[in-house]
Write a protein that holds these residues in place. Structure first.
Motif, PDB file in Angstrom:
ATOM      1  N   HIS A  67     -16.661  -7.396   5.904  1.00 17.07           N
ATOM      2  CA  HIS A  67     -16.497  -8.383   4.832  1.00 17.07           C
ATOM      3  C   HIS A  67     -16.663  -7.728   3.466  1.00 17.07           C
ATOM      4  CE1 HIS A  67     -16.013 -12.046   7.147  1.00 17.07           C
ATOM      5  NE2 HIS A  67     -17.042 -11.711   7.915  1.00 17.07           N
ATOM      6  N   LEU A  68     -17.554  -6.770   3.373  1.00 17.60           N
ATOM      7  CA  LEU A  68     -17.821  -6.113   2.097  1.00 17.60           C
ATOM      8  C   LEU A  68     -16.632  -5.283   1.634  1.00 17.60           C
ATOM      9  CD1 LEU A  68     -19.786  -5.272  -0.193  1.00 17.60           C
ATOM     10  CD2 LEU A  68     -20.544  -3.412   1.302  1.00 17.60           C
ATOM     11  N   PHE A  69     -16.052  -4.511   2.541  1.00 17.63           N
ATOM     12  CA  PHE A  69     -14.983  -3.600   2.154  1.00 17.63           C
ATOM     13  C   PHE A  69     -13.624  -4.294   2.114  1.00 17.63           C
ATOM     14  CE2 PHE A  69     -17.945  -0.389   4.243  1.00 17.63           C
ATOM     15  CZ  PHE A  69     -18.552  -0.091   3.037  1.00 17.63           C
ATOM     16  N   GLY A  70     -13.362  -5.159   3.098  1.00 20.92           N
ATOM     17  CA  GLY A  70     -12.087  -5.861   3.137  1.00 20.92           C
ATOM     18  C   GLY A  70     -10.918  -4.900   3.300  1.00 20.92           C
ATOM     19  N   ASP A  71      -9.697  -5.440   3.285  1.00 16.56           N
ATOM     20  CA  ASP A  71      -8.483  -4.624   3.367  1.00 16.56           C
ATOM     21  C   ASP A  71      -8.063  -4.223   1.961  1.00 16.56           C
ATOM     22  OD1 ASP A  71      -8.311  -4.814   6.109  1.00 16.56           O
ATOM     23  OD2 ASP A  71      -7.153  -6.662   6.044  1.00 16.56           O
ATOM     24  N   VAL A  72      -7.762  -2.944   1.779  1.00 15.94           N
ATOM     25  CA  VAL A  72      -7.402  -2.442   0.455  1.00 15.94           C
ATOM     26  C   VAL A  72      -6.385  -1.313   0.616  1.00 15.94           C
ATOM     27  CG1 VAL A  72      -9.181  -0.661   0.290  1.00 15.94           C
ATOM     28  CG2 VAL A  72      -8.388  -1.785  -1.791  1.00 15.94           C
ATOM     29  N   VAL A  73      -5.599  -1.093  -0.429  1.00 19.73           N
ATOM     30  CA  VAL A  73      -4.644   0.009  -0.448  1.00 19.73           C
ATOM     31  C   VAL A  73      -5.156   1.079  -1.399  1.00 19.73           C
ATOM     32  CG1 VAL A  73      -2.295   0.716  -1.050  1.00 19.73           C
ATOM     33  CG2 VAL A  73      -2.684  -1.487   0.090  1.00 19.73           C
ATOM     34  N   ALA A  74      -5.268   2.304  -0.908  1.00 17.78           N
ATOM     35  CA  ALA A  74      -5.669   3.442  -1.732  1.00 17.78           C
ATOM     36  C   ALA A  74      -4.435   4.259  -2.063  1.00 17.78           C
ATOM     37  CB  ALA A  74      -6.695   4.305  -0.996  1.00 17.78           C
ATOM     38  N   GLN A  75      -4.135   4.398  -3.349  1.00 19.60           N
ATOM     39  CA  GLN A  75      -2.979   5.166  -3.792  1.00 19.60           C
ATOM     40  C   GLN A  75      -3.378   6.637  -3.928  1.00 19.60           C
ATOM     41  OE1 GLN A  75       0.013   3.963  -4.135  1.00 19.60           O
ATOM     42  NE2 GLN A  75      -0.278   1.751  -4.271  1.00 19.60           N
ATOM     43  N   VAL A  76      -2.696   7.506  -3.205  1.00 18.51           N
ATOM     44  CA  VAL A  76      -2.976   8.941  -3.245  1.00 18.51           C
ATOM     45  C   VAL A  76      -1.786   9.659  -3.860  1.00 18.51           C
ATOM     46  CG1 VAL A  76      -3.579  10.987  -1.894  1.00 18.51           C
ATOM     47  CG2 VAL A  76      -4.387   8.732  -1.155  1.00 18.51           C
ATOM     48  N   ASP A  77      -2.010  10.321  -4.994  1.00 14.59           N
ATOM     49  CA  ASP A  77      -0.952  11.084  -5.644  1.00 14.59           C
ATOM     50  C   ASP A  77      -0.918  12.473  -5.027  1.00 14.59           C
ATOM     51  OD1 ASP A  77       0.866  12.292  -7.254  1.00 14.59           O
ATOM     52  OD2 ASP A  77      -0.297  12.160  -9.103  1.00 14.59           O
ATOM     53  N   GLY A  78       0.085  12.705  -4.160  1.00 15.67           N
ATOM     54  CA  GLY A  78       0.190  14.005  -3.517  1.00 15.67           C
ATOM     55  C   GLY A  78       0.735  15.095  -4.418  1.00 15.67           C
ATOM     56  N   GLY A  79       1.277  14.719  -5.579  1.00 20.64           N
ATOM     57  CA  GLY A  79       1.808  15.704  -6.513  1.00 20.64           C
ATOM     58  C   GLY A  79       3.150  16.258  -6.068  1.00 20.64           C
ATOM     59  N   ARG A  80       3.425  17.505  -6.443  1.00 18.75           N
ATOM     60  CA  ARG A  80       4.685  18.165  -6.118  1.00 18.75           C
ATOM     61  C   ARG A  80       4.605  18.773  -4.724  1.00 18.75           C
ATOM     62  NH1 ARG A  80       8.990  17.009  -9.079  1.00 18.75           N
ATOM     63  NH2 ARG A  80       9.891  18.880  -8.133  1.00 18.75           N
ATOM     64  N   GLN A  81       5.567  18.405  -3.888  1.00 22.66           N
ATOM     65  CA  GLN A  81       5.583  18.961  -2.539  1.00 22.66           C
ATOM     66  C   GLN A  81       6.133  20.379  -2.520  1.00 22.66           C
ATOM     67  OE1 GLN A  81       8.607  18.277   0.443  1.00 22.66           O
ATOM     68  NE2 GLN A  81       7.174  17.047   1.617  1.00 22.66           N
ATOM     69  N   ASP A  82       6.918  20.750  -3.524  1.00 29.91           N
ATOM     70  CA  ASP A  82       7.578  22.052  -3.533  1.00 29.91           C
ATOM     71  C   ASP A  82       6.776  23.126  -4.263  1.00 29.91           C
ATOM     72  OD1 ASP A  82       7.950  20.754  -5.913  1.00 29.91           O
ATOM     73  OD2 ASP A  82      10.138  20.726  -5.818  1.00 29.91           O
ATOM     74  N   THR A  83       5.467  22.894  -4.464  1.00 34.15           N
ATOM     75  CA  THR A  83       4.605  23.904  -5.068  1.00 34.15           C
ATOM     76  C   THR A  83       3.311  24.005  -4.265  1.00 34.15           C
ATOM     77  OG1 THR A  83       3.567  22.273  -6.553  1.00 34.15           O
ATOM     78  CG2 THR A  83       5.493  23.466  -7.393  1.00 34.15           C
ATOM     79  N   GLY A  84       2.666  25.158  -4.325  1.00 32.10           N
ATOM     80  CA  GLY A  84       1.374  25.335  -3.676  1.00 32.10           C
ATOM     81  C   GLY A  84       1.439  25.271  -2.161  1.00 32.10           C
ATOM     82  N   LYS A  85       0.334  24.807  -1.550  1.00 29.96           N
ATOM     83  CA  LYS A  85       0.223  24.750  -0.098  1.00 29.96           C
ATOM     84  C   LYS A  85       1.252  23.809   0.514  1.00 29.96           C
ATOM     85  CE  LYS A  85      -4.758  25.705  -0.043  1.00 29.96           C
ATOM     86  NZ  LYS A  85      -6.106  25.170   0.349  1.00 29.96           N
ATOM     87  N   GLU A  86       1.578  22.735  -0.199  1.00 28.58           N
ATOM     88  CA  GLU A  86       2.505  21.741   0.353  1.00 28.58           C
ATOM     89  C   GLU A  86       3.907  22.313   0.559  1.00 28.58           C
ATOM     90  OE1 GLU A  86       2.040  18.875   1.603  1.00 28.58           O
ATOM     91  OE2 GLU A  86      -0.063  18.629   1.070  1.00 28.58           O
ATOM     92  N   SER A  87       4.276  23.329  -0.201  1.00 26.00           N
ATOM     93  CA  SER A  87       5.608  23.913  -0.053  1.00 26.00           C
ATOM     94  C   SER A  87       5.728  24.707   1.239  1.00 26.00           C
ATOM     95  CB  SER A  87       5.929  24.811  -1.256  1.00 26.00           C
ATOM     96  OG  SER A  87       5.042  25.923  -1.309  1.00 26.00           O
ATOM     97  N   ARG A  88       4.601  25.228   1.745  1.00 25.60           N
ATOM     98  CA  ARG A  88       4.631  26.039   2.961  1.00 25.60           C
ATOM     99  C   ARG A  88       4.508  25.181   4.216  1.00 25.60           C
ATOM    100  NH1 ARG A  88       1.267  28.957  -0.546  1.00 25.60           N
ATOM    101  NH2 ARG A  88      -0.611  28.219   0.524  1.00 25.60           N
ATOM    102  N   ALA A  89       3.644  24.200   4.183  1.00 23.36           N
ATOM    103  CA  ALA A  89       3.436  23.335   5.349  1.00 23.36           C
ATOM    104  C   ALA A  89       3.117  21.928   4.862  1.00 23.36           C
ATOM    105  CB  ALA A  89       2.302  23.873   6.233  1.00 23.36           C
ATOM    106  N   PRO A  90       4.139  21.153   4.465  1.00 25.86           N
ATOM    107  CA  PRO A  90       3.885  19.807   3.933  1.00 25.86           C
ATOM    108  C   PRO A  90       3.193  18.911   4.955  1.00 25.86           C
ATOM    109  CG  PRO A  90       6.222  20.132   4.392  1.00 25.86           C
ATOM    110  CD  PRO A  90       5.567  21.458   4.527  1.00 25.86           C
TER     111      PRO A  90
END
Length: 224
Positions: free
Chosen positions: A17-40
């Protein structure tokens, strides 16, 4: 502490009851740079920026016992909506790059906006059955800029749309095979009302209920 003297069932009900249902927005940033470019991945590492609706989670800071007891409820009542951008986007090859609380998560929504979508190679996917067994719902959304207006654009644009959409469907079918179980079979549907906008939206879920998804029976198709 008087609160910890309550039966566990009562405490868990209080947490829900305290937490309830909620949406958390996560900004993953650029997929084509850094670690995400190698293994998204679908869920990025926790250093990515997180925005979520205001709610009280101060109870978790009360003591270690309550933290360990209540944190699973917090994560299970949260839908993690992850957004990536890229020029040449890729479908993810892993669920997470090492997020410590991934096993507590039940609902994920992954999306990418890009200029073009790279070819999907099933052999590159490192997602296993153990990565999927605890999920109750997973949504995949691909918005490719070159697909916009493709139904009334050049023939080559329409061909790109058809090929790209089929790639996402094939990827979702692979995930369904890993999410499926005899006890709780997974269903895969496409929300076709977004096709005219050049957006592919596929949803995997267990049971009859789709959490936080507005899917009309007339505007969705179950994919066999």
């Amino acid at each position: 502490m008087a609160f910890l003297n309550l039966p566990l069932e009562i405490r868990l009900e209080i947490y829900s009851h305290l937490f309830g249902d909620v949406v958390a927005q996560v900004d993953g940033g650029r997929q084509d740079t850094g670690k995400e470019s190698r293994a998204p991945s679908i869920l990025p590492l926790p250093e990515k920026q997180l925005h979520q609706r205001q709610r009280s989670a101060q109870l978790l800071r009360t003591c270690k016992a309550i933290l360990a007891e209540a944190r699973p409820t917090l994560y299970q009542h949260t839908i993690f909506r992850i957004n990536f951008q890229a020029f040449a986007g890729r479908l993810p090859v892993q669920m997470t790059g090492g997020h410590p609380s991934y096993a507590l998560i039940r609902h994920l929504e992954w999306s990418i906006s890009c200029d073009l979508l790279k070819k999907y190679e099933p052999m590159d996917v490192m997602i296993s059955e153990s990565d999927m067994h605890h999920l109750q719902s997973l949504q995949l959304t691909c918005q490719v800029e070159n697909w916009r207006g493709s139904f009334c654009g050049e023939w080559c644009d329409r061909e790109k749309f058809v090929r790209g959409r089929q790639q996402v469907i094939d990827f979702a079918k692979l995930l369904r095979s890993k999410m499926d179980s005899l006890a709780k079979p997974a269903t895969l549907v496409e929300d076709v009302k977004y096709l005219s906008r050049g957006r592919v939206v596929l949803r995997l879920f267990r049971g009859k209920r789709i959490v936080k998804c507005d899917v009309s029976e007339q505007l969705s198709e179950t994919i066999v």
